[in-house]
Design a protein around this motif. Structure first.
Motif, PDB file in Angstrom:
ATOM      1  N   THR A 173       0.836  -1.204   0.000  1.00 50.51           N
ATOM      2  CA  THR A 173       0.000   0.000   0.000  1.00 50.51           C
ATOM      3  C   THR A 173       0.866   1.247   0.000  1.00 50.51           C
ATOM      4  O   THR A 173       0.583   2.206  -0.736  1.00 50.51           O
ATOM      5  N   ALA A 174       1.932   1.255   0.796  1.00 47.37           N
ATOM      6  CA  ALA A 174       2.861   2.399   0.798  1.00 47.37           C
ATOM      7  C   ALA A 174       3.458   2.584  -0.601  1.00 47.37           C
ATOM      8  O   ALA A 174       3.595   3.712  -1.078  1.00 47.37           O
ATOM      9  N   ARG A 175       3.790   1.491  -1.258  1.00 45.48           N
ATOM     10  CA  ARG A 175       4.311   1.571  -2.632  1.00 45.48           C
ATOM     11  C   ARG A 175       3.272   2.193  -3.562  1.00 45.48           C
ATOM     12  O   ARG A 175       3.593   3.071  -4.364  1.00 45.48           O
ATOM     13  N   TYR A 230       6.920   3.312   6.214  1.00 46.32           N
ATOM     14  CA  TYR A 230       5.705   3.037   6.978  1.00 46.32           C
ATOM     15  C   TYR A 230       6.162   2.497   8.324  1.00 46.32           C
ATOM     16  O   TYR A 230       7.276   1.980   8.456  1.00 46.32           O
ATOM     17  N   ALA A 231       5.343   2.659   9.335  1.00 50.27           N
ATOM     18  CA  ALA A 231       5.700   2.236  10.687  1.00 50.27           C
ATOM     19  C   ALA A 231       5.168   0.836  10.963  1.00 50.27           C
ATOM     20  O   ALA A 231       4.096   0.465  10.484  1.00 50.27           O
ATOM     21  N   VAL A 232       5.940   0.077  11.754  1.00 49.24           N
ATOM     22  CA  VAL A 232       5.552  -1.285  12.105  1.00 49.24           C
ATOM     23  C   VAL A 232       5.579  -1.446  13.624  1.00 49.24           C
ATOM     24  O   VAL A 232       6.617  -1.261  14.261  1.00 49.24           O
ATOM     25  N   ALA A 233       4.431  -1.778  14.187  1.00 48.11           N
ATOM     26  CA  ALA A 233       4.339  -2.095  15.617  1.00 48.11           C
ATOM     27  C   ALA A 233       4.692  -3.565  15.770  1.00 48.11           C
ATOM     28  O   ALA A 233       4.036  -4.432  15.199  1.00 48.11           O
ATOM     29  N   ARG A 234       5.739  -3.814  16.525  1.00 51.71           N
ATOM     30  CA  ARG A 234       6.212  -5.198  16.721  1.00 51.71           C
ATOM     31  C   ARG A 234       5.546  -5.833  17.932  1.00 51.71           C
ATOM     32  O   ARG A 234       5.170  -5.157  18.877  1.00 51.71           O
ATOM     33  N   LYS A 235       5.466  -7.147  17.917  1.00 52.59           N
ATOM     34  CA  LYS A 235       4.882  -7.881  19.039  1.00 52.59           C
ATOM     35  C   LYS A 235       5.944  -8.363  20.021  1.00 52.59           C
ATOM     36  O   LYS A 235       5.618  -8.811  21.113  1.00 52.59           O
ATOM     37  N   THR A 236       7.214  -8.271  19.610  1.00 48.10           N
ATOM     38  CA  THR A 236       8.327  -8.542  20.521  1.00 48.10           C
ATOM     39  C   THR A 236       9.299  -7.378  20.421  1.00 48.10           C
ATOM     40  O   THR A 236       9.450  -6.778  19.358  1.00 48.10           O
ATOM     41  N   LYS A 237       9.933  -7.075  21.523  1.00 53.03           N
ATOM     42  CA  LYS A 237      10.853  -5.938  21.561  1.00 53.03           C
ATOM     43  C   LYS A 237      12.199  -6.359  20.980  1.00 53.03           C
ATOM     44  O   LYS A 237      12.839  -7.286  21.452  1.00 53.03           O
ATOM     45  N   LYS A 238      12.622  -5.652  19.942  1.00 58.01           N
ATOM     46  CA  LYS A 238      13.898  -5.921  19.279  1.00 58.01           C
ATOM     47  C   LYS A 238      14.990  -5.072  19.916  1.00 58.01           C
ATOM     48  O   LYS A 238      14.723  -4.050  20.551  1.00 58.01           O
ATOM     49  N   LEU A 239      16.241  -5.454  19.713  1.00 58.85           N
ATOM     50  CA  LEU A 239      17.376  -4.764  20.309  1.00 58.85           C
ATOM     51  C   LEU A 239      17.394  -3.276  19.980  1.00 58.85           C
ATOM     52  O   LEU A 239      17.704  -2.445  20.826  1.00 58.85           O
TER      53      LEU A 239
END
Length: 179
Positions: free
Chosen positions: A69-71, A78-87
């Motif tokens: 969709t961004a394309r 575009y922003a991505v809400a993650r379900k696990t916290k990355k470093l």
């Protein structure tokens, strides 16, 4: 296995009916690995989101939809809400959502500082595969507000059951819940 067929504005999708931990059954919609379906949905949703400055989605099934969709909209990020916290997310946002109906447990959504900064002061379009109970949507809304963005549109491929009655969301087709 049982299936439910849905017409997504000209694209017929055959969805397997699967049980959830709560005992209800859903028509499981999966964009993973289906380029043709994902691109079709992105092309259909893009016009609704054309006046948004930036998009946000929750991993994982919303990722390729937000990307396509961004394309379509000519947006680089575009922003991505993650379900696990990355470093790399040590200085970002963290919120808790109650998704016990669908996943059987509480979940977190994490947003990196980069993505948080991307939303600040912007008209944000929330985009994802399915809106159902609204728990994930509420989490995304909270992230947008905490990041300093304004929620401009909320768009989904499918609205499940009562979510199809919501007046604040855009969707391409609806699916039932099976008892």
């Amino acid at each position: 296995m049982e299936f439910h067929t849905v017409d997504i504005q000209g694209f017929e999708a055959k969805l397997p009916i699967l049980p959830l931990p709560s005992g209800i059954k859903i028509a499981f919609f999966n964009l993973h690995g289906d380029r043709e379906l994902t691109e079709h949905c992105a092309k259909k949703l893009a016009p609704y989101l054309a006046d948004c400055d930036v998009l946000i989605t929750a991993e994982s099934k919303g990722l390729q939809l937000a990307h396509c969709t961004a394309r379509e909209l000519g947006q680089r990020f575009y922003a991505v809400a993650r379900k696990t916290k990355k470093l790399y997310m040590q200085d970002g946002l963290d919120i808790v959502i109650d998704s016990s109906i669908t996943t059987g447990k509480e979940q977190h959504l994490y947003l990196s500082k980069h993505d948080s900064d991307l939303l600040k002061g912007k008209k944000v379009g929330i985009i994802d595969d399915v809106v159902s109970t609204g728990a994930s949507l509420a989490g995304l809304e909270k992230l947008v507000i905490e990041a300093g963005g304004s929620i401009h549109k909320k768009a989904f491929v499918l609205a499940e059951a009562e979510a199809a009655e919501r007046k604040d969301v855009i969707f391409l087709a609806q699916i039932p819940i099976f008892v």
